[in-house]
Design an enzyme around this catalytic site. Structure first.
Site, PDB file in Angstrom:
ATOM      1  N   ALA A 244       0.833  -1.201   0.000  1.00 31.02           N
ATOM      2  CA  ALA A 244       0.000   0.000   0.000  1.00 31.02           C
ATOM      3  C   ALA A 244       0.868   1.253   0.000  1.00 31.02           C
ATOM      4  CB  ALA A 244      -0.932  -0.014   1.206  1.00 31.02           C
TER       5      ALA A 244
ATOM      6  N   GLU B 262      -2.111   6.802  -2.338  1.00 31.11           N
ATOM      7  CA  GLU B 262      -3.171   7.389  -1.526  1.00 31.11           C
ATOM      8  C   GLU B 262      -4.124   8.178  -2.410  1.00 31.11           C
ATOM      9  OE1 GLU B 262      -0.387   7.873   2.482  1.00 31.11           O
ATOM     10  OE2 GLU B 262      -1.242   9.674   1.536  1.00 31.11           O
ATOM     11  N   PRO B 263      -5.325   8.520  -1.895  1.00 31.68           N
ATOM     12  CA  PRO B 263      -6.274   9.278  -2.712  1.00 31.68           C
ATOM     13  C   PRO B 263      -5.693  10.559  -3.306  1.00 31.68           C
ATOM     14  CG  PRO B 263      -7.370   8.440  -0.760  1.00 31.68           C
ATOM     15  CD  PRO B 263      -5.911   8.112  -0.604  1.00 31.68           C
TER      16      PRO B 263
ATOM     17  N   PHE C 142      -6.321   2.081  -4.748  1.00 28.79           N
ATOM     18  CA  PHE C 142      -5.819   1.308  -5.895  1.00 28.79           C
ATOM     19  C   PHE C 142      -4.917   0.158  -5.446  1.00 28.79           C
ATOM     20  CE2 PHE C 142      -5.773   5.763  -7.968  1.00 28.79           C
ATOM     21  CZ  PHE C 142      -7.144   5.726  -8.169  1.00 28.79           C
TER      22      PHE C 142
ATOM     23  N   THR D 181      -3.795  -3.435  -5.114  1.00 25.17           N
ATOM     24  CA  THR D 181      -3.939  -4.771  -5.692  1.00 25.17           C
ATOM     25  C   THR D 181      -3.960  -5.813  -4.574  1.00 25.17           C
ATOM     26  OG1 THR D 181      -2.753  -4.052  -7.668  1.00 25.17           O
ATOM     27  CG2 THR D 181      -2.908  -6.422  -7.294  1.00 25.17           C
TER      28      THR D 181
ATOM     29  N   GLU E 167       9.832  -4.805  -9.476  1.00 27.16           N
ATOM     30  CA  GLU E 167       8.404  -4.606  -9.730  1.00 27.16           C
ATOM     31  C   GLU E 167       8.175  -4.149 -11.172  1.00 27.16           C
ATOM     32  OE1 GLU E 167       4.565  -1.982  -8.135  1.00 27.16           O
ATOM     33  OE2 GLU E 167       6.455  -1.959  -7.004  1.00 27.16           O
TER      34      GLU E 167
ATOM     35  N   ARG F  74     -10.894 -15.442 -41.114  1.00 22.86           N
ATOM     36  CA  ARG F  74     -11.933 -14.493 -41.517  1.00 22.86           C
ATOM     37  C   ARG F  74     -11.818 -14.167 -43.001  1.00 22.86           C
ATOM     38  NH1 ARG F  74     -16.959 -12.380 -40.544  1.00 22.86           N
ATOM     39  NH2 ARG F  74     -17.032 -10.124 -40.936  1.00 22.86           N
TER      40      ARG F  74
ATOM     41  N   GLY G 159       4.555   2.947 -11.241  1.00 25.23           N
ATOM     42  CA  GLY G 159       5.220   4.171 -11.690  1.00 25.23           C
ATOM     43  C   GLY G 159       4.773   4.477 -13.109  1.00 25.23           C
TER      44      GLY G 159
ATOM     45  N   ASN H 293       4.495   5.930 -16.917  1.00 21.71           N
ATOM     46  CA  ASN H 293       5.536   5.987 -17.941  1.00 21.71           C
ATOM     47  C   ASN H 293       6.181   7.360 -18.017  1.00 21.71           C
ATOM     48  OD1 ASN H 293       5.103   3.327 -18.431  1.00 21.71           O
ATOM     49  ND2 ASN H 293       4.266   3.580 -20.491  1.00 21.71           N
TER      50      ASN H 293
END
Length: 381
Positions: free
Chosen positions: A124, A127-128, A156, A158, A244, A270, A366, A368
């Site tokens: 975590a 934050e908002p 947010f 996960t 990460e 197709r 993070g 881009n």
């Protein structure tokens, strides 16, 4: 695939993992998407087979293998669907904080149950009111006797709904100058007084991945749950963000490879104007362009993973890979949807889900824009 850092043992492991996922993941994935949740039973099945935290030492419940096995796991989970990102976050993003900075008591207490899937982890930071600017987080942790008293909110997150252990970035010294020197990391456990979960967030994509708000109201966290030293949390995060972001790059590369294969199969089947649309020059050129971009991305990524496994500092290259590979995957998602025509906009075609899911890859771990800032700084600008 011919990854230079993978040997025969890795490929045997891949076959075993694929067999497992064919039975335990692929048949249920669409239902998980509808349920907006991956069942905990899948986590424990992954743990039972040794597919969680494989690089942990055996005494902590792992297999003690090299990180190449984690690469294989992240690749194969992404092939099932991007909503499985929480498992990679657990094994390759959160757990390394405990192995690198945790005490022996913390390792013995948590790691075996993390490897078995009994405990699900989250991290975590966001934050908002604070995203990429981690030095300005507002969540505080005040030391009081044998506990820290934590107050603040995170969003947010996960694995936010199902997590049992949450690594929380907080300010233990709000007056520190510079600000980042006041940040510490605390492990908040399910059931800690004052900890609650807010909304399970309704996202554009990654539907089966639970993402939530976390709330800390005078939350009591034992002092023994401090990870590492007070005031060094920001440095710890900067140290671990390399892996990460590499995990995100791996997932983006696989997503691009999957989307191209889906599209090649589709355009061959197709027909339009009396022939397969794969025979039109525009289709062939688009496919050729995507294939070339994917091959070049793979070459750079494989070299980068090899250097990371060797322990080299590859922060600049990781930032490049995270930026370029996620942007490339987003571009490929758009091109592939276009080549599917109207069917690409239908939920029953996988490309629609892939298109939704890939968008966030340029934002999390993070943005881009931050990746470009890191690259520029490391180039001396």
């Amino acid at each position: 695939m011919n990854h230079p850092y993978l040997m025969e043992d890795h490929e045997i492991f891949r076959k075993s993992l694929r067999k497992f996922l064919d039975k335990e993941a692929y048949p249920f994935y669409e239902q998980w998407e509808e349920n907006r949740l991956i069942p905990r039973s899948f986590w424990t099945k992954m743990g039972e087979q040794g597919f969680l935290c494989p690089d942990l030492e055996e005494k902590y419940g792992g297999s003690g293998v090299d990180w190449g096995f984690s690469v294989v796991i992240n690749e194969e989970l992404e092939r099932v669907g991007s909503g499985l990102v929480g498992l990679g976050l657990h094994s390759d993003i959160v757990i390394p904080y405990i192995t690198a900075f945790g005490t022996e008591e913390q390792k013995q207490r948590w790691l075996p149950r993390c490897a078995s899937g009994e405990l699900i982890t989250a991290i975590a930071m966001t934050e908002p009111g604070t995203g990429s600017d981690l030095a300005n987080i507002k969540t505080t942790a005040k030391f009081d006797g044998n506990h820290y008293i934590v107050n603040g909110q995170k969003t947010f997150i996960t694995n936010g709904i199902q997590s049992d252990l949450i690594l929380v970035a907080c300010k233990t010294d709000p007056n520190a100058k510079p600000k980042h020197k006041g940040i510490s990391l605390l492990m908040v456990e399910r059931g800690n007084p004052g900890f609650s979960r807010g909304r399970k967030l309704n996202k554009v994509g990654l539907h089966c991945q639970d993402t939530a708000e976390l709330i800390f109201e005078d939350c009591k966290v034992p002092k023994d749950n401090l990870i590492g030293e007070e005031g060094k949390g920001f440095l710890y995060m900067m140290n671990k963000l390399q892996q990460e972001r590499l995990v995100v790059a791996i997932q983006a590369q696989i997503a691009a490879e999957v989307m191209l294969k889906l599209t090649i199969d589709y355009v061959k089947s197709r027909e339009a104007f009396g022939k397969s649309i794969s025979q039109f020059q525009n289709t062939q050129f688009k496919i050729a362009e995507m294939a070339a971009d994917i091959e070049m991305g793979r070459a750079f990524l494989d070299q980068l993973i090899g250097e990371h496994i060797e322990g080299k500092n590859v922060v600049t290259k990781v930032s490049m890979a995270k930026w370029k590979l996620t942007e490339n995957a987003k571009k490929i998602a758009s091109e592939c949807m276009q080549l599917h025509g109207g069917y690409g906009y239908m939920e029953e075609y996988e490309i629609a889900r892939r298109f939704r899911d890939i968008q966030v890859s340029s934002i999390y771990a993070g943005t881009n824009e931050i990746m470009k800032t890191i690259i520029a700084k490391n180039l001396g600008l």
